[in-house]
Write a protein that holds these residues in place. Structure first.
Motif, mmCIF file in Angstrom:
data_model
loop_
_atom_site.group_PDB
_atom_site.id
_atom_site.type_symbol
_atom_site.label_atom_id
_atom_site.label_comp_id
_atom_site.label_asym_id
_atom_site.label_seq_id
_atom_site.Cartn_x
_atom_site.Cartn_y
_atom_site.Cartn_z
ATOM 1 N N VAL A 52 4.745 -27.602 54.148
ATOM 2 C CA VAL A 52 3.606 -28.261 53.508
ATOM 3 C C VAL A 52 2.341 -27.779 54.201
ATOM 4 N N LEU A 53 1.226 -27.856 53.506
ATOM 5 C CA LEU A 53 -0.047 -27.510 54.123
ATOM 6 C C LEU A 53 -0.451 -28.576 55.137
ATOM 7 N N ALA A 54 -0.933 -28.128 56.295
ATOM 8 C CA ALA A 54 -1.466 -29.054 57.284
ATOM 9 C C ALA A 54 -2.756 -29.668 56.737
ATOM 10 N N ARG A 55 -2.902 -30.959 56.927
ATOM 11 C CA ARG A 55 -4.063 -31.668 56.381
ATOM 12 C C ARG A 55 -4.762 -32.463 57.472
ATOM 13 N N GLY A 56 -6.086 -32.552 57.333
ATOM 14 C CA GLY A 56 -6.871 -33.363 58.237
ATOM 15 C C GLY A 56 -6.772 -34.828 57.892
ATOM 16 N N PRO A 57 -7.495 -35.682 58.601
ATOM 17 C CA PRO A 57 -7.390 -37.135 58.394
ATOM 18 C C PRO A 57 -7.815 -37.590 57.008
ATOM 19 N N ASN A 58 -8.645 -36.817 56.325
ATOM 20 C CA ASN A 58 -9.063 -37.148 54.959
ATOM 21 C C ASN A 58 -8.479 -36.161 53.954
ATOM 22 N N HIS A 59 -7.294 -35.640 54.304
ATOM 23 C CA HIS A 59 -6.518 -34.739 53.438
ATOM 24 C C HIS A 59 -7.167 -33.367 53.262
ATOM 25 N N GLU A 60 -8.012 -32.955 54.207
ATOM 26 C CA GLU A 60 -8.602 -31.618 54.150
ATOM 27 C C GLU A 60 -7.513 -30.563 54.359
ATOM 28 N N VAL A 61 -7.622 -29.479 53.621
ATOM 29 C CA VAL A 61 -6.713 -28.350 53.833
ATOM 30 C C VAL A 61 -7.473 -27.100 54.269
ATOM 31 N N ASP A 62 -8.786 -27.062 54.074
ATOM 32 C CA ASP A 62 -9.620 -25.955 54.538
ATOM 33 C C ASP A 62 -10.392 -26.399 55.777
ATOM 34 N N GLY A 63 -10.614 -25.463 56.673
ATOM 35 C CA GLY A 63 -11.333 -25.787 57.901
ATOM 36 C C GLY A 63 -10.508 -26.588 58.879
ATOM 37 N N VAL A 64 -9.184 -26.577 58.718
ATOM 38 C CA VAL A 64 -8.308 -27.309 59.631
ATOM 39 C C VAL A 64 -8.014 -26.436 60.853
ATOM 40 N N CYS A 65 -8.088 -27.035 62.029
ATOM 41 C CA CYS A 65 -7.911 -26.294 63.285
ATOM 42 C C CYS A 65 -6.445 -26.218 63.682
ATOM 43 N N ASP A 66 -6.098 -25.128 64.315
ATOM 44 C CA ASP A 66 -4.808 -25.012 64.972
ATOM 45 C C ASP A 66 -4.890 -25.706 66.329
ATOM 46 N N MET A 67 -3.740 -25.819 67.008
ATOM 47 C CA MET A 67 -3.742 -26.435 68.332
ATOM 48 C C MET A 67 -4.510 -25.556 69.323
ATOM 49 N N GLY A 68 -5.340 -26.185 70.130
ATOM 50 C CA GLY A 68 -6.101 -25.464 71.135
ATOM 51 C C GLY A 68 -7.199 -24.589 70.579
ATOM 52 N N SER A 69 -7.648 -24.859 69.355
ATOM 53 C CA SER A 69 -8.666 -24.024 68.731
ATOM 54 C C SER A 69 -10.074 -24.448 69.140
ATOM 55 N N LEU A 70 -10.950 -23.467 69.277
ATOM 56 C CA LEU A 70 -12.370 -23.746 69.452
ATOM 57 C C LEU A 70 -12.894 -24.372 68.175
ATOM 58 N N THR A 71 -13.525 -25.521 68.288
ATOM 59 C CA THR A 71 -14.021 -26.221 67.112
ATOM 60 C C THR A 71 -15.465 -25.808 66.812
ATOM 61 N N ASP A 72 -15.978 -26.301 65.689
ATOM 62 C CA ASP A 72 -17.381 -26.036 65.356
ATOM 63 C C ASP A 72 -18.302 -26.522 66.479
ATOM 64 N N LEU A 73 -17.981 -27.680 67.058
ATOM 65 C CA LEU A 73 -18.780 -28.189 68.169
ATOM 66 C C LEU A 73 -18.697 -27.254 69.367
ATOM 67 N N GLY A 74 -17.509 -26.725 69.648
ATOM 68 C CA GLY A 74 -17.355 -25.784 70.746
ATOM 69 C C GLY A 74 -18.153 -24.516 70.531
ATOM 70 N N ARG A 75 -18.237 -24.074 69.298
ATOM 71 C CA ARG A 75 -19.061 -22.905 68.993
ATOM 72 C C ARG A 75 -20.543 -23.213 69.214
ATOM 73 N N GLN A 76 -20.953 -24.404 68.838
ATOM 74 C CA GLN A 76 -22.352 -24.785 69.033
ATOM 75 C C GLN A 76 -22.708 -24.885 70.511
ATOM 76 N N SER A 77 -21.826 -25.474 71.310
ATOM 77 C CA SER A 77 -22.151 -25.674 72.728
ATOM 78 C C SER A 77 -22.153 -24.357 73.491
ATOM 79 N N THR A 78 -21.272 -23.411 73.146
ATOM 80 C CA THR A 78 -21.292 -22.122 73.833
ATOM 81 C C THR A 78 -22.459 -21.267 73.367
#
Length: 492
Positions: A94-120
């Protein structure tokens, strides 16, 4: 602490004190922890925490190079979207889904997030403000990337954080195109996992793995049956797997609980744990125990320092000494900045191995160490036509491995020792200077400021735990005691 809260920019008075007029900045090497990320494994789904987080929308689209066999245009690009797949009922995909059933923009384990990109990226902006706008140490625009040494570990979040910081340090508007109309792509140096020393490599160094297990077990023996652990159990025990008590060596380990707490605290409300997980006293206890479990070995064991971080610090010193040996090359192609994407274990390992980790707090996301080399103001040596600055970083041809880069200070001739005179090293951790114990000794620092260590003294400290053959030494001492009978204190 989960996310770093950067200090305010230096005032003019602070800047004058940090960068005295009598010293010339020569080389800066920055070790940066990656930015905010998802947990490295899914934990506490029983507490309502989603396994997959929807915080990677900035990298939902990718481009890959495609060889198409055409003579006119042999390389093409394929644009594609990434989606994650996981197990469903009866192991059906099955497709991995976020808390609101998102299927796009979902992170893998240990992934740099959008916030991590902003802070670096924000870290890169701060580096630009300091080293370009205020100190004028780096040029405001790049015509060549030969003045930079960029490196990252094989872990994607480290490489991506490095790319973010570089893109802010030198945005597209500050990259001057070559005569052919294209800006030369910067080289980012990587190693295979078997050769990696930019983080403590217990996966490819058996002896270091044995040492780290021993110190982790010592921490478990010290802390598992204590009032502090009982306090944590009172908060987190109900969420642990059946029959599992909260402990340093539980499953999940206490450091794993801390990892999930810090990762969730850094991100949005859709990926939060129950309130008790963020108890201030509990977080302080976890970080204090985690620092001892993971990093006390660097403080107390020379072998731990040598196998865990000695190769990296040997490289750092080698680049500084190599730049002294090479002198000032002709033209403007000398390397001025090294920027390495790495991890919390790198930063704490470096500071603890030098006796300069004076805190029980875990390194926050996007922390960094700036290792700066200065020379006393004086006439510059004549230009050299040796291997050049990239040669001083790596060695070149017959000259590779020669000189005093990896030669212990105790074996230097008087002339070789004299070549290091007038050079100083200063480290700043998250923009605050730190001091190495050996550098407090009279004669080992700049008069009036113990944080400016002489290059000779700094090299002497690092020489004591720089490996001579890391691969071989990783296979030595099997069956020998792992915790020294008496502490072999770092920083001396």
């Amino acid at each position: 602490m989960a996310s770093l809260v950067p200090r305010t920019p230096y005032t003019d008075d602070e800047l004058r004190k940090l960068y005295p007029a009598g010293l010339e900045l020569q080389l800066v090497q920055i070790l940066m922890r990656h930015g905010e990320r998802t947990p490295v494994s899914a934990r506490f789904q029983n507490a309502g925490l989603p396994a997959f987080w929807p915080y990677c929308s900035s990298v939902r689209h990718f481009q890959s190079a495609i060889l198409n066999g055409s003579a006119d245009r042999p390389v093409d690009t394929l644009e594609w979207r990434r989606r994650l797949e996981t197990f469903g009922d009866n192991d059906a995909p099955v497709l991995a889904r976020g808390p609101n059933h998102e299927v796009d923009g979902v992170c893998d384990m240990g992934s740099l997030t959008d916030l991590g990109r902003q802070s670096t990226y924000a870290l890169g902006l701060r580096l630009r403000q300091l080293y370009i706008d205020r100190l004028r140490f780096l040029p405001p625009s790049l015509t060549s990337t030969n003045t930079l040494y960029l490196r990252a570990t094989p872990v994607p979040r480290a490489l991506e954080s490095l790319q973010q910081a570089f893109s802010a340090l030198y945005p597209p508007s500050a990259r001057v195109a070559a005569p052919d109309g294209r800006f030369p792509a910067p080289a980012i140096v990587t190693r295979t996992p078997a050769d990696e020393t930019l983080y403590p490599n217990d996966g490819n160094c058996r002896r270091f793995a044995a040492l780290s297990r021993a110190f982790a077990q010592r921490a478990a023996d010290r802390w598992n049956d204590t009032p502090d652990m009982a306090y944590l159990a009172g908060l987190y025990g109900r969420w642990m797997p059946a029959g599992t008590a909260v402990a340093v060596d539980s499953r999940p380990r206490l450091s794993g609980i801390m990892d999930t707490v810090n990762s969730t605290l850094a991100h949005g409300p859709d990926t939060r744990l129950p309130r008790e997980f963020y108890d201030a006293r509990a977080r302080e206890i976890m970080e204090r125990i985690g620092v001892e479990e993971w990093f006390a070995g660097y403080k107390e064991s020379r072998e731990y320092r040598m196998l865990g971080i000695g190769g990296l610090l040997g490289d750092v010193v080698g680049r500084m000494v190599g730049s002294v040996e090479e002198g000032t090359p002709r033209g403007d192609e000398r390397v001025r900045l090294g920027l390495s994407g790495c991890h919390d274990t790198t930063l704490a390992g470096v500071l603890m191995s030098l006796g300069a980790y004076d805190t029980d707090a875990w390194p926050p996301f996007t922390s960094h160490i700036a290792i700066e080399m200065f020379r006393a103001a004086r006439a510059l040596p004549p230009p050299t036509e040796k291997t050049g600055w990239w040669g001083s970083l790596f060695g070149s041809g017959a000259s590779a491995g020669t000189g005093i880069r990896r030669k212990p200070t105790t074996e230097l001739t008087p002339g070789e020792k004299g070549a290091l005179d007038g050079y100083y090293v200063r480290m700043r951790y998250n923009d605050e200077p730190v001091t190495i114990p050996a550098c407090r000794i009279p004669g080992n620092h700049l008069e009036g400021d113990e944080s400016f260590c002489t290059l000779a003294a700094f090299k002497t400290v690092v020489d004591k735990f720089t490996p001579t053959n890391w691969r071989e030494q990783c296979r030595m001492n099997r069956g020998q005691p792992v915790v020294p009978a008496e502490p072999e204190w770092a920083g001396h």
